[in-house]
Design an enzyme around this catalytic site. Structure first.
Site, PDB file in Angstrom:
ATOM      1  N   TRP A  62     -10.844 -14.180  -1.752  1.00 61.66           N
ATOM      2  CA  TRP A  62     -10.458 -15.777  -1.006  1.00 61.66           C
ATOM      3  C   TRP A  62     -11.947 -15.850   0.174  1.00 61.66           C
ATOM      4  O   TRP A  62     -13.051 -16.659  -0.003  1.00 61.66           O
ATOM      5  CB  TRP A  62      -9.513 -16.193  -0.269  1.00 61.66           C
ATOM      6  N   ASP A  80      -6.822  -8.141   7.773  1.00 57.83           N
ATOM      7  CA  ASP A  80      -5.478  -8.305   7.097  1.00 57.83           C
ATOM      8  C   ASP A  80      -5.457  -6.340   7.217  1.00 57.83           C
ATOM      9  O   ASP A  80      -5.895  -5.845   7.904  1.00 57.83           O
ATOM     10  CB  ASP A  80      -6.378  -7.699   5.369  1.00 57.83           C
ATOM     11  N   ASP A 121      -3.214 -16.604   2.353  1.00 60.18           N
ATOM     12  CA  ASP A 121      -2.214 -15.716   1.581  1.00 60.18           C
ATOM     13  C   ASP A 121      -1.776 -14.828   1.687  1.00 60.18           C
ATOM     14  O   ASP A 121      -1.480 -14.346   0.810  1.00 60.18           O
ATOM     15  CB  ASP A 121      -3.678 -15.748   0.617  1.00 60.18           C
ATOM     16  N   LYS A 161      -0.261 -19.997   1.831  1.00 66.09           N
ATOM     17  CA  LYS A 161       1.080 -19.652   0.699  1.00 66.09           C
ATOM     18  C   LYS A 161       2.220 -19.731   0.858  1.00 66.09           C
ATOM     19  O   LYS A 161       2.511 -18.816   2.148  1.00 66.09           O
ATOM     20  CB  LYS A 161       0.402 -18.224   0.266  1.00 66.09           C
TER      21      LYS A 161
HETATM   22  C1  SAM Z   1      -1.895 -11.630  -2.033  1.00 65.16           C
HETATM   23  S1  SAM Z   1      -3.401 -10.617  -0.678  1.00 65.16           S
HETATM   24  C2  SAM Z   1      -4.156 -11.444  -0.563  1.00 65.16           C
HETATM   25  C3  SAM Z   1      -4.967 -11.888  -1.919  1.00 65.16           C
HETATM   26  C4  SAM Z   1      -6.765 -12.388  -1.208  1.00 65.16           C
HETATM   27  N1  SAM Z   1      -6.412 -13.486  -0.741  1.00 65.16           N
HETATM   28  C5  SAM Z   1      -7.776 -12.599  -2.455  1.00 65.16           C
HETATM   29  O1  SAM Z   1      -7.963 -13.288  -2.688  1.00 65.16           O
HETATM   30  O2  SAM Z   1      -7.822 -11.391  -2.556  1.00 65.16           O
HETATM   31  C6  SAM Z   1      -1.762 -10.766   0.143  1.00 65.16           C
HETATM   32  C7  SAM Z   1      -2.311  -9.950   1.640  1.00 65.16           C
HETATM   33  O3  SAM Z   1      -1.691 -10.266   2.401  1.00 65.16           O
HETATM   34  C8  SAM Z   1      -1.375  -9.056   3.330  1.00 65.16           C
HETATM   35  N2  SAM Z   1      -0.687  -9.180   4.166  1.00 65.16           N
HETATM   36  C9  SAM Z   1       0.469  -8.643   4.837  1.00 65.16           C
HETATM   37  N3  SAM Z   1       1.394  -8.736   5.324  1.00 65.16           N
HETATM   38  C10 SAM Z   1       0.483  -8.586   5.990  1.00 65.16           C
HETATM   39  C11 SAM Z   1       0.337  -8.676   8.057  1.00 65.16           C
HETATM   40  N4  SAM Z   1       1.788  -8.538   8.952  1.00 65.16           N
HETATM   41  N5  SAM Z   1      -1.143  -8.817   8.980  1.00 65.16           N
HETATM   42  C12 SAM Z   1      -1.778  -8.898   7.744  1.00 65.16           C
HETATM   43  N6  SAM Z   1      -1.745  -8.708   6.362  1.00 65.16           N
HETATM   44  C13 SAM Z   1      -0.903  -8.424   5.498  1.00 65.16           C
HETATM   45  C14 SAM Z   1      -1.589  -7.803   2.438  1.00 65.16           C
HETATM   46  O4  SAM Z   1      -1.760  -6.524   2.795  1.00 65.16           O
HETATM   47  C15 SAM Z   1      -2.570  -8.387   1.067  1.00 65.16           C
HETATM   48  O5  SAM Z   1      -3.736  -8.399   1.085  1.00 65.16           O
END
Ligand code: SAM
Length: 205
Positions: A62, A80, A121, A161
């Site tokens: 993204w 992230d 996301d 999302k």
């Molecule tokens: C579906 S992936 C995102 C994909 C991204 N939009 C892309 O296009 O590459 C969801 C992300 O949310 C992050 N995530 C989950 N919990 C989180 C938190 N508490 N703080 C920061 N990031 C978090 C995960 O590490 C993961 O990389």
């Protein structure tokens, strides 16, 4: 189905997935790029010169899309909990979005300016227990909405999302109190069997 069979099925689906091949061809880090591209095609969210916050950004597709569309004059700030390989023109903070200290480091990058667009996301690690996963997911969505209250420009848009199920209706109500309109988006790259659905808040009040 056993765990092994489920993972094999997932791997098979991934290998056969049209968007996975397309992402490899187009140089995107993940197939998620096409979700944002499709939503952007319809809603024209990303404009040259925009400042964009990308919450839950890794592996970074993204952010890649956002940086390409905001151009040299725009800026993309990504966050992230996981490491993310550097992307040219994307400023990245690694940390847990639930922690105040992460938010402080992230918002320091903005130097007092508000962003034009927030995209989120974030998906928490799945425990397999639907009630817990759903609650964790909406907690992160609410934190992202809090971020918008403080750091998104009036009139700005917010794409997030969510997962349909417990808490979904309440979260839409919260979004409605902050944005002039709230729309749902289910891009083609979002798998049919997934109950994920994107909410788009347009025009922050
Ligand atoms: C579906 S992936 C995102 C994909 C991204 N939009 C892309 O296009 O590459 C969801 C992300 O949310 C992050 N995530 C989950 N919990 C989180 C938190 N508490 N703080 C920061 N990031 C978090 C995960 O590490 C993961 O990389």
């Amino acid at each position: 189905m056993s765990r092994t069979k489920t993972s094999k099925a997932w791997l098979q689906e991934h290998v056969n997935d049209h968007y996975v091949h397309q992402a490899q061809k187009d140089g995107y880090r993940s197939r998620a790029a096409y979700k944002l591209l499709e939503i952007n095609e319809k809603d024209k969210l990303l404009k040259p010169g925009y400042w964009v916050a990308d919450l839950g950004a890794a592996p970074g597709s993204w952010s890649q899309v956002a940086k390409r569309l905001v151009g040299q004059q725009g800026r993309v700030f990504a966050l992230d909990i996981l490491e993310m390989d550097p992307l040219p023109g994307v400023e990245f903070v690694q940390g847990d979005f639930r922690e105040e200290e992460t938010l402080t480091r992230f918002t320091e990058l903005l130097q007092g300016r508000l962003v034009d667009l927030a995209i989120c996301d974030i998906a928490p690690n799945i425990s397999g227990m639907a009630v817990i996963d759903q609650a964790r997911s909406f907690h992160l969505c609410e934190l992202a909405l809090d971020f918008c209250r403080d750091y998104l420009k009036p009139g700005g848009h917010f794409l997030v999302k969510t997962f349909q199920g417990s808490g979904y209706t309440e979260f839409i109500q919260q979004m409605r109190s902050e944005f002039a309109s709230v729309l749902t988006r289910k891009p083609a790259a979002s798998r049919d069997r997934s109950n994920e659905i994107y909410l788009l808040g347009k025009g922050k009040k």
